[in-house]
Design a protein around this motif. Structure first.
Motif, short mmCIF file in Angstrom:
data_model
loop_
_atom_site.label_atom_id
_atom_site.label_comp_id
_atom_site.label_asym_id
_atom_site.label_seq_id
_atom_site.Cartn_x
_atom_site.Cartn_y
_atom_site.Cartn_z
N ARG B 51 0.83 -1.21 0.00
CA ARG B 51 0.00 0.00 0.00
C ARG B 51 0.87 1.27 0.00
N GLU B 52 1.80 1.30 -0.92
CA GLU B 52 2.64 2.46 -1.23
C GLU B 52 3.75 2.73 -0.22
N GLU B 53 3.91 1.86 0.78
CA GLU B 53 4.97 2.05 1.76
C GLU B 53 5.96 0.89 1.68
N GLU B 54 7.25 1.20 1.84
CA GLU B 54 8.23 0.11 1.90
C GLU B 54 7.99 -0.68 3.18
N ASN B 55 7.87 -1.99 3.01
CA ASN B 55 7.42 -2.87 4.09
C ASN B 55 8.52 -3.81 4.56
N GLY B 56 9.67 -3.74 3.93
CA GLY B 56 10.76 -4.63 4.28
C GLY B 56 11.84 -4.51 3.25
N ARG B 57 13.07 -4.76 3.64
CA ARG B 57 14.20 -4.58 2.73
C ARG B 57 15.25 -5.66 2.99
N GLY B 58 15.81 -6.17 1.91
CA GLY B 58 16.91 -7.11 2.02
C GLY B 58 18.24 -6.38 2.10
N ASN B 59 19.32 -7.12 1.91
CA ASN B 59 20.66 -6.58 2.07
C ASN B 59 21.15 -5.92 0.79
N PHE B 60 20.51 -4.82 0.43
CA PHE B 60 20.88 -4.07 -0.77
C PHE B 60 21.15 -2.63 -0.38
N PRO B 61 22.12 -1.98 -1.06
CA PRO B 61 22.47 -0.59 -0.69
C PRO B 61 21.37 0.39 -1.06
N PRO B 62 21.46 1.62 -0.50
CA PRO B 62 20.41 2.64 -0.74
C PRO B 62 20.27 3.06 -2.19
N ARG B 63 21.26 2.76 -3.03
CA ARG B 63 21.10 3.16 -4.44
C ARG B 63 20.02 2.32 -5.14
N PHE B 64 19.56 1.27 -4.46
CA PHE B 64 18.37 0.53 -4.92
C PHE B 64 17.17 1.15 -4.19
N SER B 65 16.27 1.74 -4.94
CA SER B 65 15.10 2.36 -4.31
C SER B 65 13.87 1.99 -5.11
N GLY B 66 12.72 2.26 -4.52
CA GLY B 66 11.50 1.87 -5.20
C GLY B 66 10.34 2.79 -4.90
N LEU B 67 9.27 2.53 -5.60
CA LEU B 67 8.01 3.25 -5.41
C LEU B 67 6.88 2.30 -5.66
N GLN B 68 5.76 2.54 -4.98
CA GLN B 68 4.52 1.86 -5.36
C GLN B 68 3.46 2.93 -5.53
N PHE B 69 2.66 2.79 -6.55
CA PHE B 69 1.66 3.80 -6.91
C PHE B 69 0.29 3.39 -6.38
N PRO B 70 -0.67 4.33 -6.39
CA PRO B 70 -2.01 4.00 -5.87
C PRO B 70 -2.66 2.81 -6.55
N ASN B 71 -2.32 2.56 -7.81
CA ASN B 71 -2.90 1.37 -8.48
C ASN B 71 -2.08 0.11 -8.19
N TYR B 72 -1.12 0.21 -7.27
CA TYR B 72 -0.27 -0.89 -6.80
C TYR B 72 0.82 -1.30 -7.78
N SER B 73 0.92 -0.63 -8.92
CA SER B 73 2.08 -0.89 -9.77
C SER B 73 3.32 -0.34 -9.06
N SER B 74 4.49 -0.74 -9.53
CA SER B 74 5.70 -0.41 -8.79
C SER B 74 6.86 -0.14 -9.73
N GLU B 75 7.83 0.60 -9.22
CA GLU B 75 9.09 0.84 -9.93
C GLU B 75 10.26 0.46 -9.04
N LEU B 76 11.30 -0.04 -9.69
CA LEU B 76 12.58 -0.27 -9.03
C LEU B 76 13.59 0.65 -9.71
N ASN B 77 14.25 1.49 -8.93
CA ASN B 77 15.27 2.39 -9.45
C ASN B 77 16.64 1.98 -8.92
N VAL B 78 17.61 1.96 -9.80
CA VAL B 78 18.97 1.68 -9.39
C VAL B 78 19.86 2.81 -9.90
N ASN B 79 20.53 3.48 -8.98
CA ASN B 79 21.45 4.56 -9.34
C ASN B 79 22.88 4.05 -9.39
#
Lengths: 115, 110
Positions: B51-79
């Motif tokens: 529901r649009e909030e990060e709910n848990g994270r594995g052992n990955f650095p902060p340059r891996f980030s994400g988003l979830q939208f109101p329709n529950y689709s999601s993006e993964l961003n890697v810098n």
């Protein structure tokens, strides 16, 4: 320590024979779930079978059955009457019910079915 | 009922670049999980959104980030992409505890 261990990097089986893929797991949770997925070369993870830790009967789904031995912490997948289309990577995974519902996967076993 | 879809299917980037991967969850599924699968390995959990909030994270650095939208689709961003980021990225959606996987995005970093 690894949570999911699959000791067989590769397995060979002849068409129509049965094959067992091994999986052992490690958890201190009392409530957890065990999954097997098939991954063909296309990459998609295809769900095969699920076993809950409190299920008393071994799970079965068509040609797939899960040999669940809780005391030994093993959850082996048995494929009966192998078909050529069964050739793929197979992953065992666990979901621990404490915390969020993510999956921990093993390294997989490559199954090759020959005619 | 439409299953989980991911885009693009393949992507080639160079070191230092940024990338965005997209996932459309199965209809009604409010939870999306992302996994990284390096060659010859099992998938590794990156993070999960509920529901649009990060709910848990594995052992990955902060340059891996994400988003979830109101329709529950999601993006993964890697810098700041690194060569080791080359992998198959899998998205899985769920409503209860069972996860349904998409076909993945294969990222190659040169």
């Amino acid at each position: 320590a690894q949570k999911i261990t699959q000791t067989q990097p590769g397995m060979f089986v002849q068409e129509k024979e049965a094959v067992t893929l091994d999986c052992t797991y490690d958890t201190s949770d009392q409530s957890y779930g065990l999954f097997w997925y098939k991954q063909p070369s296309s990459g998609e993870m295809i769900f095969l079978i699920y076993q809950g830790s409190y299920d008393e009967q071994n799970a079965t789904e068509g040609r797939y059955s899960l040999n669940f031995q809780k005391a030994r912490k093993s959850a082996n997948l048995v494929i009966s009457a192998s078909q050529l289309g069964d050739s793929a990577m197979y992953f065992c995974a666990m979901r621990e019910n404490s915390g969020y519902s993510t999956l921990t996967f093993g390294k997989g076993t490559m199954l090759l079915v020959s005619p | 009922e439409t299953g989980v879809t991911q885009s693009p299917t393949h992507l080639i980037k160079t070191r230092g670049q940024q990338v965005t991967l997209r996932c459309s969850s199965q209809s009604g599924h409010n939870t999306v999980s992302w996994y990284q699968q390096a060659l010859g390995q099992g998938p590794q959990f990156i993070f999960q959104y509920y529901r649009e909030e990060e709910n848990g994270r594995g052992n990955f650095p902060p340059r891996f980030s994400g988003l979830q939208f109101p329709n529950y689709s999601s993006e993964l961003n890697v810098n700041a992409l690194e060569l080791d980021d080359s992998a198959l990225y899998l998205c899985a959606s769920s409503l209860t505890k069972q996860q349904f996987f998409g076909p993945g995005t294969r990222l190659t970093v040169l």
